[in-house]
Design an enzyme around this catalytic site. Sequence first.
Site, PDB file in Angstrom:
ATOM      1  N   SER A   1      34.077  32.282  35.508  1.00 25.79           N
ATOM      2  CA  SER A   1      33.687  32.308  37.107  1.00 25.79           C
ATOM      3  C   SER A   1      32.477  31.354  36.406  1.00 25.79           C
ATOM      4  CB  SER A   1      32.829  33.719  37.587  1.00 25.79           C
ATOM      5  OG  SER A   1      31.990  33.557  38.308  1.00 25.79           O
TER       6      SER A   1
ATOM      7  N   TYR B   1      27.086  41.467  35.638  1.00 26.68           N
ATOM      8  CA  TYR B   1      28.878  40.163  35.688  1.00 26.68           C
ATOM      9  C   TYR B   1      28.150  38.678  35.429  1.00 26.68           C
ATOM     10  CZ  TYR B   1      32.294  37.598  37.845  1.00 26.68           C
ATOM     11  OH  TYR B   1      33.042  37.046  38.144  1.00 26.68           O
TER      12      TYR B   1
HETATM   13  N1  LIG Z   1      38.256  36.142  42.934  1.00 28.61           N
HETATM   14  C1  LIG Z   1      37.438  35.649  42.206  1.00 28.61           C
HETATM   15  O1  LIG Z   1      36.921  34.636  43.715  1.00 28.61           O
HETATM   16  C2  LIG Z   1      37.408  35.067  40.777  1.00 28.61           C
HETATM   17  C3  LIG Z   1      35.731  34.218  41.000  1.00 28.61           C
HETATM   18  C4  LIG Z   1      35.305  34.094  39.438  1.00 28.61           C
HETATM   19  C5  LIG Z   1      35.966  34.661  38.286  1.00 28.61           C
HETATM   20  N2  LIG Z   1      37.251  36.007  38.693  1.00 28.61           N
HETATM   21  C6  LIG Z   1      37.332  35.936  37.900  1.00 28.61           C
HETATM   22  O2  LIG Z   1      38.770  36.258  37.612  1.00 28.61           O
HETATM   23  C7  LIG Z   1      39.369  37.243  36.699  1.00 28.61           C
HETATM   24  C8  LIG Z   1      40.337  38.205  38.070  1.00 28.61           C
HETATM   25  O3  LIG Z   1      40.071  38.279  39.502  1.00 28.61           O
HETATM   26  P1  LIG Z   1      40.924  38.302  40.300  1.00 28.61           P
HETATM   27  O4  LIG Z   1      40.168  37.578  41.391  1.00 28.61           O
HETATM   28  O5  LIG Z   1      42.012  37.932  40.232  1.00 28.61           O
HETATM   29  O6  LIG Z   1      40.318  39.887  40.500  1.00 28.61           O
HETATM   30  P2  LIG Z   1      41.322  40.982  40.968  1.00 28.61           P
HETATM   31  O7  LIG Z   1      40.626  42.267  41.107  1.00 28.61           O
HETATM   32  O8  LIG Z   1      42.015  41.111  41.806  1.00 28.61           O
HETATM   33  O9  LIG Z   1      41.730  41.118  39.414  1.00 28.61           O
HETATM   34  C9  LIG Z   1      40.911  41.788  37.980  1.00 28.61           C
HETATM   35  C10 LIG Z   1      41.941  42.597  37.524  1.00 28.61           C
HETATM   36  O10 LIG Z   1      41.569  42.784  35.985  1.00 28.61           O
HETATM   37  C11 LIG Z   1      41.958  44.408  36.519  1.00 28.61           C
HETATM   38  N3  LIG Z   1      40.988  45.170  35.438  1.00 28.61           N
HETATM   39  C12 LIG Z   1      39.427  45.630  35.400  1.00 28.61           C
HETATM   40  N4  LIG Z   1      38.354  45.914  34.350  1.00 28.61           N
HETATM   41  C13 LIG Z   1      39.465  46.121  33.628  1.00 28.61           C
HETATM   42  C14 LIG Z   1      39.901  46.941  32.658  1.00 28.61           C
HETATM   43  N5  LIG Z   1      38.574  47.654  31.610  1.00 28.61           N
HETATM   44  N6  LIG Z   1      41.204  46.629  31.619  1.00 28.61           N
HETATM   45  C15 LIG Z   1      42.554  46.234  32.207  1.00 28.61           C
HETATM   46  N7  LIG Z   1      41.975  45.733  33.347  1.00 28.61           N
HETATM   47  C16 LIG Z   1      41.010  45.840  33.924  1.00 28.61           C
HETATM   48  C17 LIG Z   1      41.790  45.091  37.651  1.00 28.61           C
HETATM   49  O11 LIG Z   1      42.682  46.231  37.416  1.00 28.61           O
HETATM   50  C18 LIG Z   1      42.121  44.237  38.652  1.00 28.61           C
HETATM   51  O12 LIG Z   1      44.098  44.286  38.504  1.00 28.61           O
HETATM   52  C19 LIG Z   1      38.157  38.156  36.603  1.00 28.61           C
HETATM   53  O13 LIG Z   1      37.782  37.863  35.437  1.00 28.61           O
HETATM   54  C20 LIG Z   1      36.813  37.205  37.390  1.00 28.61           C
HETATM   55  O14 LIG Z   1      35.616  38.014  37.323  1.00 28.61           O
HETATM   56  C21 LIG Z   1      37.637  35.845  40.247  1.00 28.61           C
END
Ligand SMILES: NC(=O)c1ccc[n+]([C@@H]2O[C@H](COP(=O)([O-])OP(=O)(O)OC[C@H]3O[C@@H](n4cnc5c(N)ncnc54)[C@H](O)[C@@H]3O)[C@@H](O)[C@H]2O)c1
Length: 259
Positions: free
Chosen positions: A146, A159
């Site tokens: 991130s 985080y």
């Molecule tokens: N969406 C954004 O703006 C954004 C920005 C920066 C980073 N990210 C990163 O991208 C990645 C994906 O996020 P996203 O936006 O797709 O969110 P999302 O919430 O759609 O997906 C995250 C997934 O991770 C799963 N998860 C969480 N904890 C878990 C665990 N302990 N074991 C197994 N699965 C687990 C959740 O069930 C979910 O399906 C994350 O690591 C997040 O930090 C997202």
Amino acid sequence: MMDTAQTNPVAIVTGGESGIGRACAIALGKSGTAIALTYFRDAKAAETVVGEIAATGGRAIAVQADVGREDAVEALFAQTEAAFGTVTRLVNSAGLNMSGTMIGDMTLDQFDRVVRSDLYGPFLTCRRFVRGLGASGTGRIVNISSIHERAPRAGGVDYDSAKGGLAQLTATLALELAPQRIAVNGVAPGMILTPMNQSAIDDAAELARKEAAIPWGRAGTADEVATLVQFLLSDAADYITGTTVTIDGALSLTVAQGA
Ligand SMILES: NC(=O)c1ccc[n+]([C@@H]2O[C@H](COP(=O)([O-])OP(=O)(O)OC[C@H]3O[C@@H](n4cnc5c(N)ncnc54)[C@H](O)[C@@H]3O)[C@@H](O)[C@H]2O)c1
């Protein structure tokens, strides 16, 4: 984008039931990589992704796994190897967002919950990935970090600490594993429209306010992140390792403006 690094690549995509992980699983699955995607709670969503990949002639399975648990990660790899053989690609997308709690009020459980999923998870999967490849196997890893691996937010000590640690995990593993030609890179998204940003998806005013802060003028999509991940996992990215690629419409460059 076909993965030509090997004839039959096999990938584990954690968090593949939702958002960025889902988009990565579908993009890779459609281009010839056998996929094991993990889900945490939503089996139905995971099966939908499996069905979408299968509909294009791809191969995919969904595996329930808490990536922060050693036994669950072991079972995930064992199940994937039984289905498809050695895992040669790994995308760590599973993760939780910050709790929004300031440190004085944060419980150890809150901190632990985010660090377990966002940092222990990639440690455990990367370790098992390397062990599974053995001494001679090559492969490629992408850790979804991130922009908050560097840019702090008040209320994000859980985080931001986990993602900062993930950046160093990525760099350290890249150095350790380069002689074996295992590439390890990070992808650092800014604001991406996934369920992690559900409140902005549901509230046009919130979305407009947040997008106004992004120099590019809009939030990103999970498909855009998946395109980058797919490139970093491909043959064309052979010489790229140990770096984190930011994908954020220049959002992270706006710190310390106007003061
Ligand atoms: N969406 C954004 O703006 C954004 C920005 C920066 C980073 N990210 C990163 O991208 C990645 C994906 O996020 P996203 O936006 O797709 O969110 P999302 O919430 O759609 O997906 C995250 C997934 O991770 C799963 N998860 C969480 N904890 C878990 C665990 N302990 N074991 C197994 N699965 C687990 C959740 O069930 C979910 O399906 C994350 O690591 C997040 O930090 C997202």
